[in-house]
Design an enzyme around this catalytic site. Structure first.
Site, PDB file in Angstrom:
ATOM      1  N   THR A 113       0.833  -1.169  -0.068  1.00  0.00           N
ATOM      2  CA  THR A 113      -0.021  -0.119  -0.172  1.00  0.00           C
ATOM      3  C   THR A 113       0.775   1.242  -0.096  1.00  0.00           C
ATOM      4  O   THR A 113       0.700   2.096  -0.804  1.00  0.00           O
ATOM      5  CB  THR A 113      -0.923  -0.229   1.411  1.00  0.00           C
ATOM      6  OG1 THR A 113      -1.582  -1.336   1.565  1.00  0.00           O
ATOM      7  CG2 THR A 113      -1.842   1.147   1.243  1.00  0.00           C
ATOM      8  N   VAL A 114       1.787   1.205   0.865  1.00  0.00           N
ATOM      9  CA  VAL A 114       2.448   2.754   1.166  1.00  0.00           C
ATOM     10  C   VAL A 114       3.684   2.697  -0.004  1.00  0.00           C
ATOM     11  O   VAL A 114       3.830   3.583  -0.609  1.00  0.00           O
ATOM     12  CB  VAL A 114       3.112   2.793   2.457  1.00  0.00           C
ATOM     13  CG1 VAL A 114       3.902   3.972   2.647  1.00  0.00           C
ATOM     14  CG2 VAL A 114       2.061   2.313   3.738  1.00  0.00           C
ATOM     15  N   LYS A 158       6.299   1.684  12.551  1.00  0.00           N
ATOM     16  CA  LYS A 158       6.116   2.121  13.837  1.00  0.00           C
ATOM     17  C   LYS A 158       6.434   0.951  14.903  1.00  0.00           C
ATOM     18  O   LYS A 158       6.895   1.252  16.216  1.00  0.00           O
ATOM     19  CB  LYS A 158       4.563   2.507  14.309  1.00  0.00           C
ATOM     20  CG  LYS A 158       3.641   1.612  13.923  1.00  0.00           C
ATOM     21  CD  LYS A 158       2.599   2.050  12.731  1.00  0.00           C
ATOM     22  CE  LYS A 158       1.840   0.951  12.396  1.00  0.00           C
ATOM     23  NZ  LYS A 158       1.094   1.554  11.099  1.00  0.00           N
ATOM     24  N   VAL A 172       3.409   7.658  12.655  1.00  0.00           N
ATOM     25  CA  VAL A 172       2.388   8.165  13.545  1.00  0.00           C
ATOM     26  C   VAL A 172       1.321   8.903  12.921  1.00  0.00           C
ATOM     27  O   VAL A 172       1.522   9.795  12.099  1.00  0.00           O
ATOM     28  CB  VAL A 172       3.066   8.760  14.555  1.00  0.00           C
ATOM     29  CG1 VAL A 172       1.991   9.285  15.723  1.00  0.00           C
ATOM     30  CG2 VAL A 172       4.092   8.273  15.237  1.00  0.00           C
ATOM     31  N   GLY A 225      -0.534   8.281  10.122  1.00  0.00           N
ATOM     32  CA  GLY A 225      -0.431   8.413   8.723  1.00  0.00           C
ATOM     33  C   GLY A 225      -0.300   9.884   8.174  1.00  0.00           C
ATOM     34  O   GLY A 225       0.883  10.209   8.070  1.00  0.00           O
ATOM     35  N   ILE A 282      -1.034  12.929   8.904  1.00  0.00           N
ATOM     36  CA  ILE A 282      -1.216  13.751   9.919  1.00  0.00           C
ATOM     37  C   ILE A 282       0.228  14.187  10.040  1.00  0.00           C
ATOM     38  O   ILE A 282       1.007  13.372  10.718  1.00  0.00           O
ATOM     39  CB  ILE A 282      -1.992  13.723  10.988  1.00  0.00           C
ATOM     40  CG1 ILE A 282      -3.536  13.261  10.747  1.00  0.00           C
ATOM     41  CG2 ILE A 282      -1.818  14.830  11.832  1.00  0.00           C
ATOM     42  CD1 ILE A 282      -4.174  12.841  12.180  1.00  0.00           C
ATOM     43  N   GLU A 338      -5.336  -5.505  10.607  1.00  0.00           N
ATOM     44  CA  GLU A 338      -4.082  -6.138  10.321  1.00  0.00           C
ATOM     45  C   GLU A 338      -4.254  -7.397  10.426  1.00  0.00           C
ATOM     46  O   GLU A 338      -5.233  -8.006  10.671  1.00  0.00           O
ATOM     47  CB  GLU A 338      -3.272  -5.580  11.374  1.00  0.00           C
ATOM     48  CG  GLU A 338      -2.939  -4.329  11.807  1.00  0.00           C
ATOM     49  CD  GLU A 338      -1.839  -3.806  11.050  1.00  0.00           C
ATOM     50  OE1 GLU A 338      -1.081  -4.325  10.336  1.00  0.00           O
ATOM     51  OE2 GLU A 338      -1.445  -2.594  11.079  1.00  0.00           O
ATOM     52  N   ASP A 349      -0.873  -1.355  17.979  1.00  0.00           N
ATOM     53  CA  ASP A 349      -0.537  -0.348  17.088  1.00  0.00           C
ATOM     54  C   ASP A 349      -0.489   1.090  17.448  1.00  0.00           C
ATOM     55  O   ASP A 349       0.456   1.731  17.516  1.00  0.00           O
ATOM     56  CB  ASP A 349      -1.604  -0.755  15.765  1.00  0.00           C
ATOM     57  CG  ASP A 349      -1.428   0.406  14.708  1.00  0.00           C
ATOM     58  OD1 ASP A 349      -0.345   0.554  14.074  1.00  0.00           O
ATOM     59  OD2 ASP A 349      -2.277   1.125  14.619  1.00  0.00           O
ATOM     60  N   LYS A 380       2.390   3.851  18.354  1.00  0.00           N
ATOM     61  CA  LYS A 380       2.481   5.238  18.148  1.00  0.00           C
ATOM     62  C   LYS A 380       2.629   6.296  19.148  1.00  0.00           C
ATOM     63  O   LYS A 380       3.356   6.995  19.112  1.00  0.00           O
ATOM     64  CB  LYS A 380       1.143   5.652  17.201  1.00  0.00           C
ATOM     65  CG  LYS A 380       1.101   4.827  15.931  1.00  0.00           C
ATOM     66  CD  LYS A 380      -0.322   5.170  15.252  1.00  0.00           C
ATOM     67  CE  LYS A 380      -0.354   3.940  14.004  1.00  0.00           C
ATOM     68  NZ  LYS A 380      -1.597   3.895  13.545  1.00  0.00           N
TER      69      LYS A 380
HETATM   70  N1  LIG Z   1      -1.304   0.812   4.984  1.00  0.00           N
HETATM   71  C1  LIG Z   1      -1.031   1.927   5.880  1.00  0.00           C
HETATM   72  O1  LIG Z   1      -1.993   2.790   5.655  1.00  0.00           O
HETATM   73  C2  LIG Z   1      -0.015   2.463   6.664  1.00  0.00           C
HETATM   74  C3  LIG Z   1      -0.248   3.443   7.314  1.00  0.00           C
HETATM   75  C4  LIG Z   1       0.931   3.918   8.185  1.00  0.00           C
HETATM   76  C5  LIG Z   1       1.972   3.150   8.658  1.00  0.00           C
HETATM   77  N2  LIG Z   1       2.224   1.924   7.914  1.00  0.00           N
HETATM   78  C6  LIG Z   1       3.414   1.233   7.850  1.00  0.00           C
HETATM   79  O2  LIG Z   1       3.892   1.083   6.491  1.00  0.00           O
HETATM   80  C7  LIG Z   1       4.675  -0.303   6.239  1.00  0.00           C
HETATM   81  C8  LIG Z   1       4.075  -0.728   5.026  1.00  0.00           C
HETATM   82  O3  LIG Z   1       3.016  -1.240   5.360  1.00  0.00           O
HETATM   83  P1  LIG Z   1       1.793  -1.444   4.076  1.00  0.00           P
HETATM   84  O4  LIG Z   1       0.486  -1.454   4.411  1.00  0.00           O
HETATM   85  O5  LIG Z   1       2.324  -0.862   2.603  1.00  0.00           O
HETATM   86  O6  LIG Z   1       2.329  -3.004   3.950  1.00  0.00           O
HETATM   87  P2  LIG Z   1       1.761  -4.140   2.714  1.00  0.00           P
HETATM   88  O7  LIG Z   1       0.839  -3.511   1.794  1.00  0.00           O
HETATM   89  O8  LIG Z   1       1.553  -5.338   3.637  1.00  0.00           O
HETATM   90  O9  LIG Z   1       3.118  -4.227   1.919  1.00  0.00           O
HETATM   91  C9  LIG Z   1       4.327  -4.690   2.479  1.00  0.00           C
HETATM   92  C10 LIG Z   1       5.207  -4.887   1.288  1.00  0.00           C
HETATM   93  O10 LIG Z   1       6.480  -5.479   2.118  1.00  0.00           O
HETATM   94  C11 LIG Z   1       6.669  -6.443   0.895  1.00  0.00           C
HETATM   95  N3  LIG Z   1       7.694  -7.362   1.984  1.00  0.00           N
HETATM   96  C12 LIG Z   1       7.287  -8.036   3.006  1.00  0.00           C
HETATM   97  N4  LIG Z   1       8.186  -8.841   3.526  1.00  0.00           N
HETATM   98  C13 LIG Z   1       9.436  -8.773   2.521  1.00  0.00           C
HETATM   99  C14 LIG Z   1      10.599  -9.239   2.389  1.00  0.00           C
HETATM  100  N5  LIG Z   1      10.891 -10.237   3.585  1.00  0.00           N
HETATM  101  N6  LIG Z   1      11.501  -8.967   1.598  1.00  0.00           N
HETATM  102  C15 LIG Z   1      11.058  -8.047   0.653  1.00  0.00           C
HETATM  103  N7  LIG Z   1       9.758  -7.310   0.746  1.00  0.00           N
HETATM  104  C16 LIG Z   1       9.084  -7.787   1.444  1.00  0.00           C
HETATM  105  C17 LIG Z   1       5.683  -7.015   0.417  1.00  0.00           C
HETATM  106  O11 LIG Z   1       6.160  -7.802  -0.637  1.00  0.00           O
HETATM  107  P3  LIG Z   1       5.087  -8.446  -1.460  1.00  0.00           P
HETATM  108  O12 LIG Z   1       3.970  -7.410  -2.046  1.00  0.00           O
HETATM  109  O13 LIG Z   1       5.835  -9.107  -2.812  1.00  0.00           O
HETATM  110  O14 LIG Z   1       4.138  -9.438  -0.669  1.00  0.00           O
HETATM  111  C18 LIG Z   1       4.859  -5.910   0.165  1.00  0.00           C
HETATM  112  O15 LIG Z   1       5.052  -5.227  -1.045  1.00  0.00           O
HETATM  113  C19 LIG Z   1       4.414  -1.029   7.554  1.00  0.00           C
HETATM  114  O16 LIG Z   1       5.414  -0.654   8.718  1.00  0.00           O
HETATM  115  C20 LIG Z   1       3.307  -0.283   8.263  1.00  0.00           C
HETATM  116  O17 LIG Z   1       2.688  -0.629   9.591  1.00  0.00           O
HETATM  117  C21 LIG Z   1       1.087   1.593   6.949  1.00  0.00           C
END
Ligand SMILES: NC(=O)c1ccc[n+]([C@@H]2O[C@H](COP(=O)([O-])OP(=O)(O)OC[C@H]3O[C@@H](n4cnc5c(N)ncnc54)[C@H](OP(=O)(O)O)[C@@H]3O)[C@@H](O)[C@H]2O)c1
Length: 428
Positions: free
Chosen positions: A14-15, A107, A134, A136, A138, A192, A203, A207
């Protein structure tokens, strides 16, 4: 114009995809603001073949995020995989060893290893930044470290898990039970992989511990955050709270008290007309209080592709502009280890008890409260069930210790069925 700032992005979920889109779509705007182009040179994720909806052919691919973090053509390692340890931590450490700045939304990793990682970065004159970790989109880290840098911060509060706020709002507005609202959130993909990270308050607790570190100049201490999730909240509690002009929120509160640093993430009642009380759905809100500024309220999207990527790019642009700030607002080596204080500040509480329908039952409860030094502000008995009657009590201000004494006393009376619900009423 100066040389481009080259990003290596690990994690294309996503990010990560959101960051790639901003770099591609806003190339001119970023270059104008930074005084140099910002480009992606290399990426890493688990699956190379997955279609991510953005062109990736221009970027080098690394299967191993540690290798990505060490590449010569990467200036900033952008950690967007997640996970408190494992590849995220290994690659972050490798990047710092290799002299790269790091930007992350992770986080969990910072809540558990923030101090050591910040010291590793600052010992080498590097940046480790985490605006996106923390609340998103904001810009709360910037608000605390920069905008409010001249204040003695007195309290930090926030609703920082949109999923929990969504569940509580749906219970309130649609009359759903906790299980129904949870299932709905799950169906919408809001939870999650381990739902306890959301509904257990973990979570949001991560934060809060990061905000507390910046606000009070202390080392991140997630282990001392008192955590309580929303799983025990019932529709009755929400209705009764509404009847008394309160809303129930999973609220994080951090404040420095005479007895130490208090950090709690727990369901709280807040006045329904306050900004926190009016927050609905998946939106986040952070309330910052400083001695000179008074109260600041920040509200916005706490998650999602665009908002979170927006926050990542704020950190990237600082680095591109040559702005270097310590990770937690002051050099990591000067952060104090704070003594942890458990709910040191007295507050009124809302109590819900399932009382046996027997003469004298209410008197026994009143006596237990009296013996614990707790006085009653309001009390209400409603809708008898077959052999029990729910009783609601709002106390005057009391300490957590006195409350716990009373809760233990209730079970010894033999007239209380099940576990009483006790929710703090926070002055906001
Ligand atoms: N989503 C949100 O709204 C949000 C908001 C604030 C903070 N965050 C933080 O941002 C971070 C990412 O979140 P996300 O929602 O984007 O997660 P996500 O959608 O689950 O994406 C995780 C990515 O990491 C890759 N990955 C996981 N393990 C890996 C490894 N061992 N080697 C290489 N790549 C690996 C995955 O690869 P594949 O795609 O190939 O599986 C995927 O592309 C997290 O720390 C989360 O807490 C997220």
């Amino acid at each position: 114009m100066s040389a481009p700032l080259r990003l290596g992005i690990a994690g294309l979920g996503t990010v990560g995809v959101g960051v790639v889109k901003i770099v591609r779509n806003h190339a001119d705007l970023l270059a104008a603001r930074a005084g140099r182009p910002v480009v992606v040179t290399a990426v890493s994720a688990r699956s190379k073949s997955k279609d991510r909806g953005v062109p990736l052919d221009d970027y080098a691919w690394e299967d191993d995020p540690v290798a990505l973090a060490q590449r010569d053509d990467v200036d900033v390692y952008v950690e967007l995989m997640g996970g408190e340890d494992g590849p995220a931590k290994a690659a972050t450490e490798a990047a710092l060893r290799a002299g790269k700045d790091v930007v992350t939304a992770n986080k969990a990793m910072l809540a558990l290893h923030g101090q050591e990682l910040a010291e590793a970065a600052e010992n080498k004159g590097l940046s480790l930044r985490f605006e996106a970790a923390v609340a998103g989109g904001i810009p709360v880290i910037k608000a605390l470290t920069e905008g409010l840098a001249g204040n003695d911060i007195t309290r930090v509060m926030g609703v920082m898990n949109g999923t929990c706020n969504y569940i509580l709002t749906r219970m309130e507005n649609a009359g759903l039970t906790y299980d129904e609202a949870f299932a709905e959130a799950d169906g919408l993909g809001y939870l999650e992989a381990d739902p306890n990270l959301d509904v257990g308050g973990i979570d949001a607790g991560h934060k809060l511990s990061l905000l507390a570190s910046i606000a009070f100049g202390t080392q991140v201490d997630f282990a001392s955050v008192e955590l309580e999730g929303i799983g025990a909240i019932t529709i009755e509690d929400i209705r009764q709270a509404a009847d008394m002009e309160y809303k129930i929120k999973l609220l994080g509160v951090a404040q420095m008290t005479g007895r130490g640093l208090e950090q709690r993430m727990s369901p709280c009642l807040v006045p329904d007309r306050s900004p926190l009380g009016q927050l609905v759905g998946g939106t986040n809100m952070v309330v910052l209080e400083g001695d000179s500024v008074g109260q600041i309220v920040l509200r916005g999207a706490g998650a999602g592709e665009g908002p979170t990527a927006s926050a990542v790019m704020a950190d990237v642009l600082d680095i591109a502009r040559g702005i270097r700030l310590p990770t937690f607002g002051q050099p990591a080596s000067t952060l104090r280890k704070a003594r942890a204080a458990r709910a040191a500040i007295a507050a009124p509480y809302y109590l819900r008890l399932q009382l046996q329908d027997k003469p004298g039952a209410l008197a026994k409860i009143a006596r237990v409260l009296g013996e614990a030094g707790i006085s009653i502000d309001r009390m209400r008995q409603y809708g008898h069930l077959e052999t029990t009657a729910p009783v609601l009590i709002v106390t005057h201000k009391t300490t957590r210790a006195a409350l716990e004494e009373a809760l233990a006393g209730f079970s010894a009376t033999g007239v209380v069925e099940g576990t009483p619900v006790a929710i703090r009423i926070e002055a906001v």
